[in-house]
Structure formats: C-alpha cells, structure tokens
Design a protein around this motif. Sequence first.
Motif, PDB file in Angstrom:
ATOM      1  N   LEU A  85      27.652 -61.765 -14.271  1.00  0.00           N
ATOM      2  CA  LEU A  85      26.615 -62.754 -13.950  1.00  0.00           C
ATOM      3  C   LEU A  85      25.240 -62.236 -14.381  1.00  0.00           C
ATOM      4  CD1 LEU A  85      26.115 -65.477 -12.288  1.00  0.00           C
ATOM      5  CD2 LEU A  85      25.401 -63.960 -10.456  1.00  0.00           C
ATOM      6  N   ARG A  86      25.006 -60.979 -14.070  1.00  0.00           N
ATOM      7  CA  ARG A  86      23.751 -60.345 -14.453  1.00  0.00           C
ATOM      8  C   ARG A  86      23.569 -60.409 -15.973  1.00  0.00           C
ATOM      9  NH1 ARG A  86      23.101 -55.488 -10.452  1.00  0.00           N
ATOM     10  NH2 ARG A  86      25.181 -55.058 -11.172  1.00  0.00           N
ATOM     11  N   LYS A  87      24.657 -60.112 -16.666  1.00  0.00           N
ATOM     12  CA  LYS A  87      24.601 -60.125 -18.121  1.00  0.00           C
ATOM     13  C   LYS A  87      24.281 -61.529 -18.641  1.00  0.00           C
ATOM     14  CE  LYS A  87      27.617 -57.357 -19.997  1.00  0.00           C
ATOM     15  NZ  LYS A  87      29.055 -57.104 -20.272  1.00  0.00           N
ATOM     16  N   GLN A  88      24.955 -62.522 -18.040  1.00  0.00           N
ATOM     17  CA  GLN A  88      24.722 -63.919 -18.446  1.00  0.00           C
ATOM     18  C   GLN A  88      23.254 -64.312 -18.302  1.00  0.00           C
ATOM     19  OE1 GLN A  88      27.274 -66.338 -19.037  1.00  0.00           O
ATOM     20  NE2 GLN A  88      28.973 -64.908 -18.748  1.00  0.00           N
ATOM     21  N   CYS A  89      22.610 -63.696 -17.302  1.00  0.00           N
ATOM     22  CA  CYS A  89      21.202 -64.039 -17.064  1.00  0.00           C
ATOM     23  C   CYS A  89      20.286 -63.160 -17.883  1.00  0.00           C
ATOM     24  CB  CYS A  89      20.824 -63.850 -15.610  1.00  0.00           C
ATOM     25  SG  CYS A  89      21.818 -64.756 -14.479  1.00  0.00           S
ATOM     26  N   GLY A  90      20.887 -62.334 -18.718  1.00  0.00           N
ATOM     27  CA  GLY A  90      20.069 -61.481 -19.573  1.00  0.00           C
ATOM     28  C   GLY A  90      19.475 -60.288 -18.849  1.00  0.00           C
ATOM     29  N   LEU A  91      20.079 -59.899 -17.741  1.00  0.00           N
ATOM     30  CA  LEU A  91      19.544 -58.767 -16.985  1.00  0.00           C
ATOM     31  C   LEU A  91      20.261 -57.480 -17.365  1.00  0.00           C
ATOM     32  CD1 LEU A  91      19.374 -60.340 -13.422  1.00  0.00           C
ATOM     33  CD2 LEU A  91      17.411 -59.690 -14.844  1.00  0.00           C
ATOM     34  N   LYS A  92      19.578 -56.361 -17.104  1.00  0.00           N
ATOM     35  CA  LYS A  92      20.217 -55.063 -17.292  1.00  0.00           C
ATOM     36  C   LYS A  92      21.136 -54.782 -16.107  1.00  0.00           C
ATOM     37  CE  LYS A  92      17.023 -52.448 -20.136  1.00  0.00           C
ATOM     38  NZ  LYS A  92      15.613 -52.526 -19.681  1.00  0.00           N
ATOM     39  N   ASP A  93      22.021 -53.795 -16.278  1.00  0.00           N
ATOM     40  CA  ASP A  93      23.022 -53.491 -15.254  1.00  0.00           C
ATOM     41  C   ASP A  93      22.425 -53.039 -13.932  1.00  0.00           C
ATOM     42  OD1 ASP A  93      24.980 -54.201 -16.905  1.00  0.00           O
ATOM     43  OD2 ASP A  93      25.741 -52.179 -17.325  1.00  0.00           O
ATOM     44  N   ASP A  94      21.204 -52.532 -13.972  1.00  0.00           N
ATOM     45  CA  ASP A  94      20.654 -52.011 -12.720  1.00  0.00           C
ATOM     46  C   ASP A  94      19.728 -53.008 -12.021  1.00  0.00           C
ATOM     47  OD1 ASP A  94      18.696 -51.977 -14.562  1.00  0.00           O
ATOM     48  OD2 ASP A  94      18.134 -49.860 -14.293  1.00  0.00           O
TER      49      ASP A  94
END
Lengths: 279, 738
Positions: free
Chosen positions: B533-542
């Motif tokens: 989900l984080r990736k889908q939103c363009g966020l980094k893993d942390d």
Amino acid sequence: MPTSVSEAVSMLDTSRGKALPIAGGTDLLAYWPERLDARDKTYLDLSGVDELCGHTWTDDELIMRARTTFWEIVCDQRATAEMRLLVEAARTVGAIQIQTRGTWGGNIVNASPAADGVLALMALDATLELTGVEGTEEVQLDEFYLGYKQMKRREDQLLTRIRIPRRAYTFQSFTKIGTRKAQAITKVGLAIAKSDSGWRIAANSMAPTVKRCPDLERMLEDETPIRNPTDFLPAIRADVSPIDDIRSTAAYREHVMARVLFHELAPLCPWVGAKSKSE
Amino acid sequence: MCADQPPLRTEGLSKLTGAERFVDDLAIEGCLWGMTARSPLPRGKIREIRYGNGVDWSEFVVVDHNDIPGPNQIRLLELDQPVLASDQIRHIHEAVVLVAHPSREMCRRAVDQIEIIIDPEPGIFDFRVTPREDQIQHGTDNVLSDLGICKGDVEAALASADHVIEGVYETGAQEHVYIENQGMAAWVDGDVIVVQGSMQCPYYVLNSLTHALDRDESKIRVVQAPTGGGFGGKEDYPSNLAIHAALLAMKAKQPVKIIYDRSEDMAATTKRHPARVRHRTGVTSDGRLVAQDIEMVIDAGAYITLSPVVLSRGIIHAGGPYACDNVRISGRAMLTNSVPYGAFRGFGAPQSLFALERHLDVIARQLGIDPVEIRRRNLVRDGQSTATGQVINDGTDRIELLELAVAQSGYTQKQAAHTEFNASSQFMRRGIGLATFFHGGGFTGSGEDYLKSKLHVLGKPDGSIEILAASTEMGQGAQTIFISLASNRLGLEHSDVVVATPDTFRVPNSGPTVASRTAMVVGRLIERACDDLRKQCGLKDDARGESVRHAIRQWHVTHPGETLLGRAQYERPPHVQWDEKTYKGDAYGTFAWGTYVAEVEIDLRTYQCRVLDFHAVQEVGTVLNETLATGQIQGGVVQGIGWALLEECVMEQGAFKNCQLTNYIIPTAQDVPTIHVTFLENPYEHGGGGSKGIGELPMDGPAPAILNAIADALGIEPNRIPLTPERLMEHVLDDHAC
Ligand SMILES: Cc1cc2nc3c(=O)[nH]c(=O)nc-3n(C[C@H](O)[C@H](O)[C@H](O)COP(=O)(O)OP(=O)(O)OC[C@H]3O[C@@H](n4cnc5c(N)ncnc54)[C@H](O)[C@@H]3O)c2cc1C
C-alpha cells in the motif's frame, strides 16, 4: 392461575391428570426448547399459591412448605446448626441459579434417583403431606417411592408440606460424588445421620429411587466389625442395586459407596477400621 | 490509543454487553426455520421415506436429494459425502430430508413425522479391528488414508538397541462445546444466493456451495456472522449446513435459518478423532532414543472429511521434539459407521503427542531415569532433525525452556514433598508430571503453497485503512491482532484500522482460519500488503503515521473514484523444502515449543483426580498480545484437562449417546487450578510481527503431563484417556491403602 391450595387441588382434579404442577420449573423446563412432549403438557402454575412458601420451626419439627427453595435453607443459620445435611445437600444442587429457583417439593416429586435434596431429607426421616380434594394424607418419605419415577401420589394431590423431626444429632454427613465440582449429577450419593433414634443411611444414584439402606443401618446398630471397605459390600448389595449407565458403572458405584462409608465412619465408630483387627 | 499499546479487543464490548448479533439473533424479514430429518440407523439402504399425517404438509417446504441442482456431494478434500443421503446410509444422524416452516416448533413436529425406513446392512464401529468382508465400504480394507514417514534404519537400530520398550496408547473422541451452536441463514437476492452464519472458513463454504448448487462464485455470496467459538468444529461442518440452508431457501423462495439445538449439534456434527498409537522404541541404557517405530490409527468415521490431513499432522508430530536417527511412523485413517470425525484444535497432534509423552515416561521409569532427564537427553538441538528430516535451526534453546518449566513449577522440590505426603496420607496421593512437545504452525508441507492465500489492505479517502481478509474472528482475537499488526506496520492509530467482515463478495481468500496460521501466515500477509500500500502511494518503506495517512488521502485526490489496494499473496519462505511423496523435509515453516508441568492429587476413596497446579511454558515467537495469548494457552489447557480426565463421548452404534451438556462433562472454573503461563519469545521472521502459531499448541501438552503426574502419584502406567475415576479404579482397585 390458582392462589390457594384448595383451588389448585380442584383444578388438578378436574384436569384428570392432564395438568402438571409447576414450581421452580428447573426440572420441567430443562428441555423445553427441544422436547415436544414438554410443550404439549398443560402446566398448573403454583407461583401464586403463597401457602406453599416458606419454612418454620416448631418445638419439635422443621416444616418446609413445598415451594421452599434450596437457597432459603442455605441461608437459615438454624438449619446449619441443627440439620447440616439439608444445607450441605442444598449447596450441591446445580449451582446458585438452580439453588435459588429449584424447590424441595419439586425435587421430591420429580422423583429422580439422583435427587440430592431427597437424599438429605430421607436420612432425616422427613414426612410428606399430600393434599387432594379429599383432604390431606401423610406419607413417610422413605416409603414414598415405589419404583423408578413411581410414587404414592395421586395426580390430584399436591405436595404441600415436608416435616422433619428435630432431633439431637451426634453425626451427620453428606457426600456427593459427581463428575465435576458444580453442575454435576450425582454418581454416588450418601447421607448418614445418627441420633437417639438410631442410624440412618440413605443413598442416591444407587437404585431406581433414592433409598434408605436398612442392612447397612443394622450393621451399624449391631456394631458389626468392619475391617475394610469391602466388608460393607454384602449389605450394600442387599440395600441398593446400582447400574452401568452413561455417567458411571455399577462397580464404581458400589466400591466407592463402600469406601465413602468406611472413611466417614472410621473416625467415629471404633468398630470400623483397621484398628478393629484385634477383635 | 497509540500503536505501541495493544488495542482493546475490538468486538469485546459488544460481546460483553450482549449487543453482538449472532446468526440466531439476526432478524431476517420473512425468515423460515429449517430443520433436518436424520437417519436412525448406522448403515443400510433407504427403502422408503414416510411422511406421517400428524402435520399439514402443505404448510411446509420439504427438500430431499432430488432438489440439489449440482452433484449430491460436499466438496472438501474428496467428494464422498452426500449433501443429503439418497440411497446409501453410512451413519446414524445422517441428513436425509430438510423441512422449513415459519414456526420452529412446527418444524420439530414435521421432523417427528418423517419416518426413514432403512434396510440395514452390517456396520463397523471399532476402528481398531480388521473389518469383515461385509463391513467393507471403501476400497478393499476401509482404509481411507495411509501415510508413512521413514528416517534411517529402524529395524537395525532396534536390533542393536540396549532396550526395546513397547506401549499402546488410546485417546477418545472429544466434543468441541463451542458456546454458540452451529447455525446458518440463506436467502436469494436477485440471482445471488447469500449465506450467512457461524463459520471458520468462508471460502470452504463457498467452495462447497458452488459445487453442490452448480453455480459460479459470482452467484453465491458467503458472509461470516459473529461466531461464538469454533475449535475446528466450524471448519468443515458449516459447508453441510450452508448447502442445506441454501437448498431450503431456493425452494421456499424465502429466507431460511437453520440453528442446531445443543443435542442435535453434539450428535450430528464432528468431534476429535479417536486414536490408537503403538510405540516400539529402542533406547540406550542411559535413555537415548535410537529407534522409534510408531503406528497411529485413527477413527475417521463414515466419510473422509479432513481425516487424511489430520492423520498427516498426527504422524508428523508423533516422533515429538526429539532427535532420533531412526524413525518409522505409519498412519492409517479407518472408515467406521460413526458420525464423521473432523477438525479439532491440534488436528491429530494431541493424539500422537499424548502417546509419545506417556511412552517416554514409561521408558524413563523402566530405565530408572527421571522423566526430566530423559527429555533433557533427547530434545532436539539446533542442527539436529525431526522425524521428517527437518533440520531445526531456529535458535530456540529447548533445554532452557524445559529447565525453566522445571524450576518454575518447583518440580524437584515437589517430588520430594510428594514422597513425604504420600507416605503420611491415608488416601490422598500426589504426583507431578510433565510433557515436552512442539506444534507446527500453518498448513502442513506444501499446504500453504496450494492455498496461495491473498490479502488486501484498502486505503480509504479519509486516510484510514481496512483489512480485507477471509480470516475469521471466533473469539480468539484475530481481529484485534490484525489491527495491531497493521497499525504497527504503518504507524497508524488503532482507530485508523478496521477489519472487514469476511464476505466473499468483498474479501480475497486469505485461507481458512485453522492450523494456528492466522497471526503467523495471514498476519505476515497484512504486513506485506501494508508495505505494498505504501508503495502504491509512492512512499518509502519507512514512511509511518501521518505521512501514510496523508499519502493515502492524496492518492484518492489524484485517482478519484478508484480503489487503492495494497496486495499480498503467500510466498513460501525460501528455507522450506518439502517432498510430499516421501514425507521428507520441512513439514512446517516453524514450530512452537512447549513444556507443561502438572501436579495432581488423587483421592483413593473415590478415584477422583484433581489438578492442583499447572505450569505452561512455551516459545511461540513474538507474543503479539499478551492477554490474548495467555487466554489461548489457558483455554487450551482447560480443554486439555477436560480431554484427559472428564470428557467421555459414550458411543453406541457410532452415535454420541451422552449428547447433552448435563452428561458430557467439561470442566467448570471450579475444576481447574491456577494455570501459570510463561512465554519465551524468539521472533520468527516469516510470521506476522515475528509470531508463530499459538492456537493449537496448548492442546498438546496437558493430557500427557496430567497422566504422567497420575502415573507418578500411584506407580501405575495408565495409557488411555479420558482417565475417568471409573477407569482409574481398574488400575488401583486392590490398593489396600483404602
Ligand atoms: C442445571 C441444573 C442443575 C441441576 N442440578 C441438580 C442437582 O445437582 N441435584 C438435584 O437433586 N437436582 C438438580 N437439578 C434438578 C432440579 O433443579 C431439582 O430437582 C429441583 O428441586 C426441582 O424443583 P423445581 O421447583 O424447579 O421443580 P419443577 O421443575 O417445577 O417440578 C418438578 C416436578 O415436581 C412436580 N411438582 C413441583 N412442585 C410440586 C408440588 N408442590 N406438588 C406436586 N408436584 C410438584 C412437578 O409437576 C414436576 O413433576 C438440576 C436442574 C438443572 C436445570
């Protein structure tokens, strides 16, 4: 709904055995949701008959009216002091919810061979009063049951009072062996009482009815030496007739009854126990 | 509440206050009651079904096998069980005809009027004996499943062992006694059939419905209703009930609800498999296991249901957590004309571990070694392997775990105290006993590969998330764990996370809620779906907390009307290698380990046994929620105490005779001691939050620990449970102490 014994009794009479008195309902309604035969019955509700409530102490008797609950007796200090058997029996019935709702009268007329209240009452020589349209009769509790669920009560009769003589007891013991500590049906039950009137031993779940044990009582009156529990077995076999069922086995029942008798009596009776070996 | 604190039980308040709506409580407009007419005999051919004239049949909807649109089969592992018996009867209480009516009482009256006439055939009821020709109903020998494990050379090792010690151990059936009886409602909604009820595995139910109703998944919707306990009893049986309810609803064109009464539920639904396990063990004089030859036979009942996988788990655990180079284990599941046995917490392992742990004490006593010492010598060390050759290398110190349990329970001091007590007491005897054991988390072998569980995390426009999984809450706390795992992963508040109702129209198939797999396997999927989900939103893993919420909101601004889903699908941890043909390799991704110690007191006047004290020490990976985990352990121990001492299914012609709670005795609070629970934590990297399976483990240890304690107290070797006072009497009748 009847409000007096005479009204209730005449309703029972006119129903010609169709109507069934209902007190606490803890026996009658246990399978209500599942059993069609329970639904198809007609019930005579006794909850408006105040005459059937409460218990009193006279100089020589404890009189329980039929709707007296187990809990009422648990709470009576005098019962604890004089007739501990009643209190101990009451405390073993189901758990507190059943004790507050279930009645002594219902326990007697339900006529289960495992009835715990009946057991204590029988060892205390209770007398029953049965009232019908033609008046009131007395029956000794130990003569009340005729066979499995058979008793000396006509269908028009209500159990109205239970009378228990006040005696100076030197010994009372109540033992209920069930599969767990609460909400258990007795597998082996034993009530023992000793007073000037002699020994009384009653057993439940050991025969088709709760039963007095005359042979065992005689052994104690005669102070027959008992060296180990198995010495009780012949008398047990004469007095009761345990069976194998889904709750236990005949062998377990008679052996455990013998052992309980032995260990309850040994501290009290010099002729019971290994110490009597020298005799 | 912040993410570091465990959340309160999400559905706790509604259960506490009675607000929760179980299927029986659901008010469904125009709903009829459904009820089942069942076979009165265990085996035979249906000759005729008579409908008596005690009711007006025009008021009823009646369904029999002719009303089944698809094949008359309940699709599970196999297809051998019919939805409704059409011709052949295999067990008492087999469902034959269904009725529906607005009044439940009228249903009862109708069932009472249905007489099923059967031409009887000879049944078989003892799974331990070889069937006669005329009792054979499957293959040539009634063997439904036959499995084996082989490691090293058992015969050679037995031949050269210092001692060969044998034993036979038996365990009885067990009833689940979930608080809520089985229940299911069904109705037709346009061209969709909706089924809602009490269940552990919505997709199992769906899978059986699509087959029997001959419809595809888009035309059947399965929704879990709040479920009051399962313990495995709602793993397979709800499929039967769901088909029944759906058939009635389709024919009635009205909603139908079937709620079993307690006695019907106890009589007609599954129970734990009875088992007999033989051990022939080669040991050195100092108590080292050199050969284990084990045979496990289980009673499957009349249909295959889940028996092959129960047997599989049973034999894999049969060798125990010990290092032995030569092991041969064979297992058979036997058909009998009993009501089919099914999943029950532990799934075969409690049976085989009971036998093993009891047998180990028999060996110890014969060799004159203390039961603790024999375990200390044989427990598997890292680098050594189990019966399937699975090399254990998880860094858990199993000896330390054993020592901790021994120390905490005061094992050694109590042994001394008991010796004194037993010498001075006339009829009371005390003893202490233990069991060391393990339980594999998740499906056995390649099972998780086949399941390929999927899970989604939905990001909502307000920045909160919803977990979409088919895993069910049934009182164990799965929802609460899920919220913890997701909020921890993304740094969200607990209130930012909700768990969707398992509904096959909304949630992907995250697999059944069984096999101690939910926190470990599905929990891990939650973490991975959160990462996605984080990736889908363009966020980094942390990225955590507000940045996550913000990104989710932003995503919706840029993708109006679209659905934001983080997805995960099961991937086998790289270290797991399993060969299904040879039964060799990593049977499970990981094991949880336990040592349980029981102290008992026996009253020789009545042969009653009381558990005085109980210590449960286990390593379960990371403990995700201490309250819930402790509850799982204590509950499992109580269930184990019941199985060991009280719970007897009295069977007659394959049917449960004492099928009422008055006569099937489970322990009450008064019958159990304080249960001391201690966790050691060794995080499992492939488990959700580092967890291993915990649900079933506590069922494995109590029975052998208690029986070992009784053996210690009385100097006897009881080998069968439940060890009721009546059975114990047979061991010690001649005891002259009384
Ligand atoms: C969960 C549970 C646990 C139980 N545990 C025990 C136990 O441990 N030990 C035990 O002994 N019993 C036990 N019982 C049984 C029951 O509670 C007792 O027998 C109780 O005393 C019945 O009393 P009642 O007033 O509820 O009787 P009811 O159910 O009202 O009636 C029982 C019978 O007596 C008749 N009756 C009642 N009053 C009269 C009257 N005045 N005159 C004529 N007939 C009458 C009724 O017609 C009926 O046949 C248990 C029951 C339940 C549901």
